[in-house]
Design a protein around this motif. Structure first.
Motif, PDB file in Angstrom:
ATOM      1  N   LEU A 176       5.491 -12.200 -10.280  1.00 46.48           N
ATOM      2  CA  LEU A 176       4.903 -11.812  -8.997  1.00 46.48           C
ATOM      3  C   LEU A 176       3.427 -11.466  -9.139  1.00 46.48           C
ATOM      4  CD1 LEU A 176       7.780  -9.650  -7.498  1.00 46.48           C
ATOM      5  CD2 LEU A 176       6.963 -11.868  -6.654  1.00 46.48           C
ATOM      6  N   ASN A 177       3.084 -10.761 -10.209  1.00 45.09           N
ATOM      7  CA  ASN A 177       1.679 -10.390 -10.424  1.00 45.09           C
ATOM      8  C   ASN A 177       0.809 -11.590 -10.783  1.00 45.09           C
ATOM      9  OD1 ASN A 177       1.709  -7.620  -9.843  1.00 45.09           O
ATOM     10  ND2 ASN A 177       2.579  -7.160 -11.842  1.00 45.09           N
ATOM     11  N   GLY A 178       1.425 -12.669 -11.234  1.00 39.87           N
ATOM     12  CA  GLY A 178       0.669 -13.865 -11.602  1.00 39.87           C
ATOM     13  C   GLY A 178       0.405 -14.815 -10.440  1.00 39.87           C
ATOM     14  N   LEU A 179       0.947 -14.507  -9.257  1.00 43.04           N
ATOM     15  CA  LEU A 179       0.756 -15.392  -8.100  1.00 43.04           C
ATOM     16  C   LEU A 179      -0.642 -15.219  -7.507  1.00 43.04           C
ATOM     17  CD1 LEU A 179       4.220 -14.865  -6.370  1.00 43.04           C
ATOM     18  CD2 LEU A 179       3.443 -16.899  -7.615  1.00 43.04           C
ATOM     19  N   PRO A 180      -1.169 -16.270  -6.849  1.00 42.61           N
ATOM     20  CA  PRO A 180      -2.511 -16.197  -6.251  1.00 42.61           C
ATOM     21  C   PRO A 180      -2.503 -15.339  -4.976  1.00 42.61           C
ATOM     22  CG  PRO A 180      -1.498 -18.308  -5.759  1.00 42.61           C
ATOM     23  CD  PRO A 180      -0.554 -17.577  -6.671  1.00 42.61           C
ATOM     24  N   THR A 181      -3.192 -14.206  -5.006  1.00 42.16           N
ATOM     25  CA  THR A 181      -3.134 -13.254  -3.899  1.00 42.16           C
ATOM     26  C   THR A 181      -3.962 -13.647  -2.679  1.00 42.16           C
ATOM     27  OG1 THR A 181      -4.897 -11.948  -4.893  1.00 42.16           O
ATOM     28  CG2 THR A 181      -2.627 -11.316  -5.405  1.00 42.16           C
ATOM     29  N   MET A 182      -4.634 -14.770  -2.731  1.00 43.84           N
ATOM     30  CA  MET A 182      -5.390 -15.226  -1.563  1.00 43.84           C
ATOM     31  C   MET A 182      -4.473 -15.850  -0.509  1.00 43.84           C
ATOM     32  SD  MET A 182      -8.390 -14.198  -2.133  1.00 43.84           S
ATOM     33  CE  MET A 182      -9.347 -15.015  -0.878  1.00 43.84           C
ATOM     34  N   LYS A 183      -3.224 -16.039  -0.844  1.00 38.73           N
ATOM     35  CA  LYS A 183      -2.260 -16.623   0.092  1.00 38.73           C
ATOM     36  C   LYS A 183      -1.509 -15.503   0.798  1.00 38.73           C
ATOM     37  CE  LYS A 183      -2.251 -21.034  -1.567  1.00 38.73           C
ATOM     38  NZ  LYS A 183      -2.591 -22.157  -0.789  1.00 38.73           N
ATOM     39  N   LYS A 184      -1.416 -15.582   2.114  1.00 32.82           N
ATOM     40  CA  LYS A 184      -0.766 -14.561   2.919  1.00 32.82           C
ATOM     41  C   LYS A 184       0.705 -14.381   2.533  1.00 32.82           C
ATOM     42  CE  LYS A 184      -0.200 -13.179   7.724  1.00 32.82           C
ATOM     43  NZ  LYS A 184      -0.477 -13.540   9.115  1.00 32.82           N
ATOM     44  N   ALA A 185       1.422 -15.470   2.295  1.00 33.20           N
ATOM     45  CA  ALA A 185       2.846 -15.401   1.946  1.00 33.20           C
ATOM     46  C   ALA A 185       3.041 -14.689   0.603  1.00 33.20           C
ATOM     47  CB  ALA A 185       3.453 -16.799   1.896  1.00 33.20           C
ATOM     48  N   VAL A 186       2.107 -14.884  -0.324  1.00 38.36           N
ATOM     49  CA  VAL A 186       2.185 -14.222  -1.626  1.00 38.36           C
ATOM     50  C   VAL A 186       1.987 -12.720  -1.458  1.00 38.36           C
ATOM     51  CG1 VAL A 186       1.048 -13.946  -3.875  1.00 38.36           C
ATOM     52  CG2 VAL A 186       1.488 -16.225  -2.970  1.00 38.36           C
ATOM     53  N   ARG A 187       0.991 -12.336  -0.679  1.00 36.42           N
ATOM     54  CA  ARG A 187       0.736 -10.911  -0.464  1.00 36.42           C
ATOM     55  C   ARG A 187       1.935 -10.242   0.205  1.00 36.42           C
ATOM     56  NH1 ARG A 187      -4.099 -12.995   1.340  1.00 36.42           N
ATOM     57  NH2 ARG A 187      -3.691 -12.329   3.480  1.00 36.42           N
ATOM     58  N   ARG A 188       2.557 -10.928   1.147  1.00 41.72           N
ATOM     59  CA  ARG A 188       3.741 -10.371   1.811  1.00 41.72           C
ATOM     60  C   ARG A 188       4.874 -10.173   0.801  1.00 41.72           C
ATOM     61  NH1 ARG A 188       6.551  -9.194   6.113  1.00 41.72           N
ATOM     62  NH2 ARG A 188       8.673  -9.895   6.391  1.00 41.72           N
ATOM     63  N   LEU A 189       5.126 -11.197  -0.014  1.00 40.44           N
ATOM     64  CA  LEU A 189       6.175 -11.113  -1.025  1.00 40.44           C
ATOM     65  C   LEU A 189       5.903  -9.951  -1.988  1.00 40.44           C
ATOM     66  CD1 LEU A 189       8.687 -12.455  -2.394  1.00 40.44           C
ATOM     67  CD2 LEU A 189       7.048 -13.739  -3.767  1.00 40.44           C
ATOM     68  N   GLN A 190       4.683  -9.848  -2.474  1.00 40.85           N
ATOM     69  CA  GLN A 190       4.329  -8.779  -3.401  1.00 40.85           C
ATOM     70  C   GLN A 190       4.459  -7.401  -2.742  1.00 40.85           C
ATOM     71  OE1 GLN A 190       0.405 -10.211  -4.437  1.00 40.85           O
ATOM     72  NE2 GLN A 190       1.103 -10.893  -6.456  1.00 40.85           N
ATOM     73  N   ARG A 191       4.012  -7.292  -1.500  1.00 34.18           N
ATOM     74  CA  ARG A 191       4.080  -5.998  -0.819  1.00 34.18           C
ATOM     75  C   ARG A 191       5.516  -5.533  -0.622  1.00 34.18           C
ATOM     76  NH1 ARG A 191      -0.774  -7.748   3.058  1.00 34.18           N
ATOM     77  NH2 ARG A 191      -2.454  -6.860   1.803  1.00 34.18           N
ATOM     78  N   ILE A 192       6.385  -6.469  -0.344  1.00 29.33           N
ATOM     79  CA  ILE A 192       7.786  -6.088  -0.149  1.00 29.33           C
ATOM     80  C   ILE A 192       8.457  -5.815  -1.485  1.00 29.33           C
ATOM     81  CG2 ILE A 192      10.049  -6.916   0.624  1.00 29.33           C
ATOM     82  CD1 ILE A 192       8.549  -8.332   2.922  1.00 29.33           C
ATOM     83  N   VAL A 193       8.451  -6.786  -2.384  1.00 35.69           N
ATOM     84  CA  VAL A 193       9.213  -6.666  -3.627  1.00 35.69           C
ATOM     85  C   VAL A 193       8.587  -5.637  -4.579  1.00 35.69           C
ATOM     86  CG1 VAL A 193      10.154  -7.902  -5.611  1.00 35.69           C
ATOM     87  CG2 VAL A 193      10.113  -9.008  -3.377  1.00 35.69           C
ATOM     88  N   LEU A 194       7.285  -5.698  -4.801  1.00 33.54           N
ATOM     89  CA  LEU A 194       6.631  -4.723  -5.679  1.00 33.54           C
ATOM     90  C   LEU A 194       6.470  -3.372  -4.987  1.00 33.54           C
ATOM     91  CD1 LEU A 194       3.839  -6.971  -7.254  1.00 33.54           C
ATOM     92  CD2 LEU A 194       5.977  -6.235  -8.328  1.00 33.54           C
ATOM     93  N   GLY A 195       6.163  -3.409  -3.699  1.00 39.65           N
ATOM     94  CA  GLY A 195       5.927  -2.170  -2.956  1.00 39.65           C
ATOM     95  C   GLY A 195       7.156  -1.280  -2.838  1.00 39.65           C
ATOM     96  N   TYR A 196       8.322  -1.864  -2.774  1.00 38.66           N
ATOM     97  CA  TYR A 196       9.556  -1.090  -2.680  1.00 38.66           C
ATOM     98  C   TYR A 196      10.200  -0.835  -4.045  1.00 38.66           C
ATOM     99  CZ  TYR A 196      10.150  -1.214   2.443  1.00 38.66           C
ATOM    100  OH  TYR A 196      10.027  -1.028   3.786  1.00 38.66           O
ATOM    101  N   ALA A 197       9.689  -1.428  -5.104  1.00 41.68           N
ATOM    102  CA  ALA A 197      10.316  -1.317  -6.432  1.00 41.68           C
ATOM    103  C   ALA A 197      10.389   0.141  -6.883  1.00 41.68           C
ATOM    104  CB  ALA A 197       9.545  -2.153  -7.453  1.00 41.68           C
ATOM    105  N   THR A 198      11.591   0.537  -7.283  1.00 40.80           N
ATOM    106  CA  THR A 198      11.854   1.912  -7.695  1.00 40.80           C
ATOM    107  C   THR A 198      12.631   1.917  -9.006  1.00 40.80           C
ATOM    108  OG1 THR A 198      12.013   2.514  -5.349  1.00 40.80           O
ATOM    109  CG2 THR A 198      12.881   4.104  -6.961  1.00 40.80           C
TER     110      THR A 198
END
Length: 150
Positions: free
Chosen positions: A63-85
């Motif tokens: 997930l951290n290796g994905l290109p963050t300039m893409k909106k879909a990537v940022r959404r995926l990272q925000r959900i999966v990484l943002g909620y990671a506990t």
């Protein structure tokens, strides 16, 4: 590596604690010292994902290796990484699901814990059975699935 299979009807108490079934608990103890990461699924189903810590590290790296300039990537990272506990099973094999994740997946008392090979999914029992009853006509079958013989 893990091979989580099967589905388990489990309950969550009023404090948000749930007990991992004994067979899965034993596998998690051997695999990762009972250290897991619980996070939100980015799919529309609104379930939670449970990764053994070593498997999570691989997912996190991808997930951290994905290109963050893409909106879909940022959404995926925000959900999966943002909620990671990160969590650890207690002596009774229980985990405490944080309120933010309970709200995300609409988890109440009755839950389904579903094996998905390298990870587990945690569903509201109501949503799980509703998903099972949904029509499969929504998506076209990918070519990779056409060759499967189950």
């Amino acid at each position: 590596m893990s091979n989580f299979l099967g589905s388990h009807a489990i309950n969550m108490d009023a404090k948000g604690r749930l007990a991992i079934p004994a067979k899965l608990r034993e596998e998690l103890a051997q695999l990762c010292g009972s250290r897991i990461v619980l996070t939100a699924s980015a799919d529309e189903e609104r379930c939670l994902l449970i990764y053994p810590e070593p498997q999570w590290k691989l997912v996190e790296e991808q997930l951290n290796g994905l290109p963050t300039m893409k909106k879909a990537v940022r959404r995926l990272q925000r959900i999966v990484l943002g909620y990671a506990t990160p969590l650890e099973l207690d002596g009774a094999g229980r985990i405490l699901v944080p309120p933010t994740l309970r709200n995300f997946a609409n988890l109440e008392k009755k839950l389904m814990l579903v094996g998905q090979g390298k990870k587990l999914e945690l569903w509201s029992e109501e949503r799980w059975f509703a998903w099972l009853d949904e029509s499969e006509d929504d998506d076209e079958m990918p070519p990779e699935m056409e060759a499967l013989s189950l």
